[in-house]
Design an enzyme around this catalytic site. Structure first.
Site, PDB file in Angstrom:
ATOM      1  N   THR A  88       2.204  -7.310   9.029  1.00 13.94           N
ATOM      2  CA  THR A  88       1.117  -7.846   8.205  1.00 13.94           C
ATOM      3  C   THR A  88       1.056  -9.369   8.183  1.00 13.94           C
ATOM      4  O   THR A  88       0.137  -9.930   7.585  1.00 13.94           O
ATOM      5  CB  THR A  88       1.248  -7.344   6.753  1.00 13.94           C
ATOM      6  N   TRP A 126      -8.732  -7.709   2.707  1.00 13.96           N
ATOM      7  CA  TRP A 126      -8.479  -8.552   1.537  1.00 13.96           C
ATOM      8  C   TRP A 126      -7.693  -7.784   0.457  1.00 13.96           C
ATOM      9  O   TRP A 126      -8.028  -7.803  -0.722  1.00 13.96           O
ATOM     10  CB  TRP A 126      -9.792  -9.093   0.971  1.00 13.96           C
ATOM     11  N   THR A 157      -7.965  -2.663   9.905  1.00  9.84           N
ATOM     12  CA  THR A 157      -8.336  -3.939   9.307  1.00  9.84           C
ATOM     13  C   THR A 157      -9.719  -4.407   9.735  1.00  9.84           C
ATOM     14  O   THR A 157     -10.213  -4.045  10.818  1.00  9.84           O
ATOM     15  CB  THR A 157      -7.304  -5.022   9.723  1.00  9.84           C
ATOM     16  N   ASP A 158     -10.321  -5.238   8.911  1.00 11.46           N
ATOM     17  CA  ASP A 158     -11.562  -5.932   9.257  1.00 11.46           C
ATOM     18  C   ASP A 158     -11.362  -6.927  10.396  1.00 11.46           C
ATOM     19  O   ASP A 158     -12.327  -7.356  11.038  1.00 11.46           O
ATOM     20  CB  ASP A 158     -12.085  -6.692   8.036  1.00 11.46           C
ATOM     21  N   LYS A 164      -4.010  -4.553  16.090  1.00 15.34           N
ATOM     22  CA  LYS A 164      -4.532  -3.437  15.293  1.00 15.34           C
ATOM     23  C   LYS A 164      -5.558  -2.633  16.088  1.00 15.34           C
ATOM     24  O   LYS A 164      -5.649  -1.408  15.949  1.00 15.34           O
ATOM     25  CB  LYS A 164      -5.127  -3.959  13.992  1.00 15.34           C
ATOM     26  N   ALA A 182       3.112  -1.482   9.111  1.00 15.44           N
ATOM     27  CA  ALA A 182       2.359  -2.482   9.880  1.00 15.44           C
ATOM     28  C   ALA A 182       3.086  -3.820   9.872  1.00 15.44           C
ATOM     29  O   ALA A 182       3.841  -4.135   8.950  1.00 15.44           O
ATOM     30  CB  ALA A 182       0.959  -2.660   9.292  1.00 15.44           C
ATOM     31  N   TYR A 231      -3.345 -10.679  15.566  1.00 14.28           N
ATOM     32  CA  TYR A 231      -3.213  -9.570  14.617  1.00 14.28           C
ATOM     33  C   TYR A 231      -4.328  -8.547  14.838  1.00 14.28           C
ATOM     34  O   TYR A 231      -4.075  -7.340  14.936  1.00 14.28           O
ATOM     35  CB  TYR A 231      -3.248 -10.119  13.193  1.00 14.28           C
ATOM     36  N   ILE A 237       8.751   3.069  13.667  1.00 12.29           N
ATOM     37  CA  ILE A 237       7.653   3.689  14.406  1.00 12.29           C
ATOM     38  C   ILE A 237       7.573   3.204  15.852  1.00 12.29           C
ATOM     39  O   ILE A 237       6.810   3.769  16.648  1.00 12.29           O
ATOM     40  CB  ILE A 237       6.292   3.491  13.697  1.00 12.29           C
ATOM     41  N   LEU A 263       0.826  -1.204   0.000  1.00 12.71           N
ATOM     42  CA  LEU A 263       0.000   0.000   0.000  1.00 12.71           C
ATOM     43  C   LEU A 263       0.857   1.249   0.000  1.00 12.71           C
ATOM     44  O   LEU A 263       0.544   2.228  -0.695  1.00 12.71           O
ATOM     45  CB  LEU A 263      -0.930  -0.009   1.218  1.00 12.71           C
TER      46      LEU A 263
END
Length: 295
Positions: free
Chosen positions: A62, A151, A101-102, A129, A60, A125, A39, A13
């Site tokens: 991931t 996704w 995130t979802d 988040k 992140a 995870y 970070i 991203l």
């Protein structure tokens, strides 16, 4: 001139964000990859943020299954690292857009999750988040934005679409789970929406808080795999449906990760189009071809 910092600029991203921002000569952009900005170091973070008006955090951990076996390390990045950014933004007056995130949801719903739905992550995870989300809400009630997505696939990193095409060159048939529901989302148009949100935030058109940014519609991993094969000119019938219990992983996955997108309209911004459309656009794009070619 507006000064914008992209963290995690070397990721899937992050690289798309940098590409989108290259078209904006009105912005002074700092692209910080992992080697440029850790970070988890609050002192370094505060110095980096101090010179900017807005930060888009794409940094992140991931590796979802890796987080399950090393939760402290994952949360140090996805939780404490975000807290460091939020604290630095609070000190300098900068705005922060945090990509989440979802996986903060349990996945037991049957209708799309609205932005204010109760969170209940089922894996490490997601828990990490959520720590990051809570830090943004606590430290930046007026200048913090959380954008949940799901996704993701793109040209610059490992992802499900690329994996399916790699496996196409190795196996005649591929079994894919048909009981995990979500919204495949191409990272490039997501990057465009994040930049648009940054503009709206700086202009006072977008209220702070939580936004959901996934493609419209929904499918299963099986449905996505079949669509990927069809666009690649492969026989979708080579994909066979199966269930998650046949392929246990260290981290449990939400069975239902469909998100609602109502807050974009309130900010005068469009949400992402249907996932079929963006997947086709991704295959047609002149971006680096590696993920879109059969290995």
């Amino acid at each position: 001139m507006t000064r914008l910092l992209v963290t995690g600029a070397g990721g899937m991203l992050g690289r798309d964000l940098v590409t989108v921002l290259h078209t904006r000569p009105d912005l002074k952009v700092t692209a910080a990859g992992r080697a440029d900005l850790d970070i988890t170091d609050p002192t370094t973070v505060r110095a980096a943020v101090a010179e900017h008006d807005i930060v888009i955090n794409a940094a992140a951990w991931t590796n979802v299954d890796g987080a399950e076996t090393n939760e402290a390390a994952a949360t140090a990045i996805n939780g404490t690292g975000v807290e460091n950014l939020a604290s630095a933004c609070a000190a300098s007056g900068a705005r922060l857009i945090q990509v989440s995130t979802d996986y903060v949801f349990s996945g037991d719903a049957h209708t799309p999750y609205p932005e204010d739905a109760p969170t209940a992550p089922i894996n490490a995870y997601g828990r990490g988040k959520l720590v990051g989300e809570q830090a943004v809400a606590r430290l930046l009630p007026d200048h913090g934005y959380v954008v949940r997505t799901a996704w993701l696939y793109g040209a610059h990193g490992p992802n499900f679409v690329a994996t399916m095409l790699r496996l196409a060159g190795q196996r005649e048939q591929i079994s894919v789970v048909d009981d995990q529901h979500g919204q495949p989302t191409w990272s490039y148009p997501l990057a465009e929406r994040l930049v648009a949100l940054a503009d709206a935030a700086l202009e006072g058109r977008a209220a702070p808080g939580i936004y959901h940014s996934t493609c419209a519609g929904q499918t299963t991993k099986y449905g996505l795999a079949r669509a990927t094969f069809a666009l690649a000119g492969l026989d979708p019938d080579r994909i066979r449906p199966t269930t998650s219990d046949r392929y246990p992983l260290p981290a449990p996955r939400p069975a239902y990760s469909v998100l609602a997108h109502s807050r974009w309209a309130a900010a005068g911004l469009p949400s992402l189009p249907d996932w079929h459309t963006t997947l086709a656009d991704a295959f047609a794009s002149p971006a680096p071809p590696a993920p879109w070619k059969v290995a």
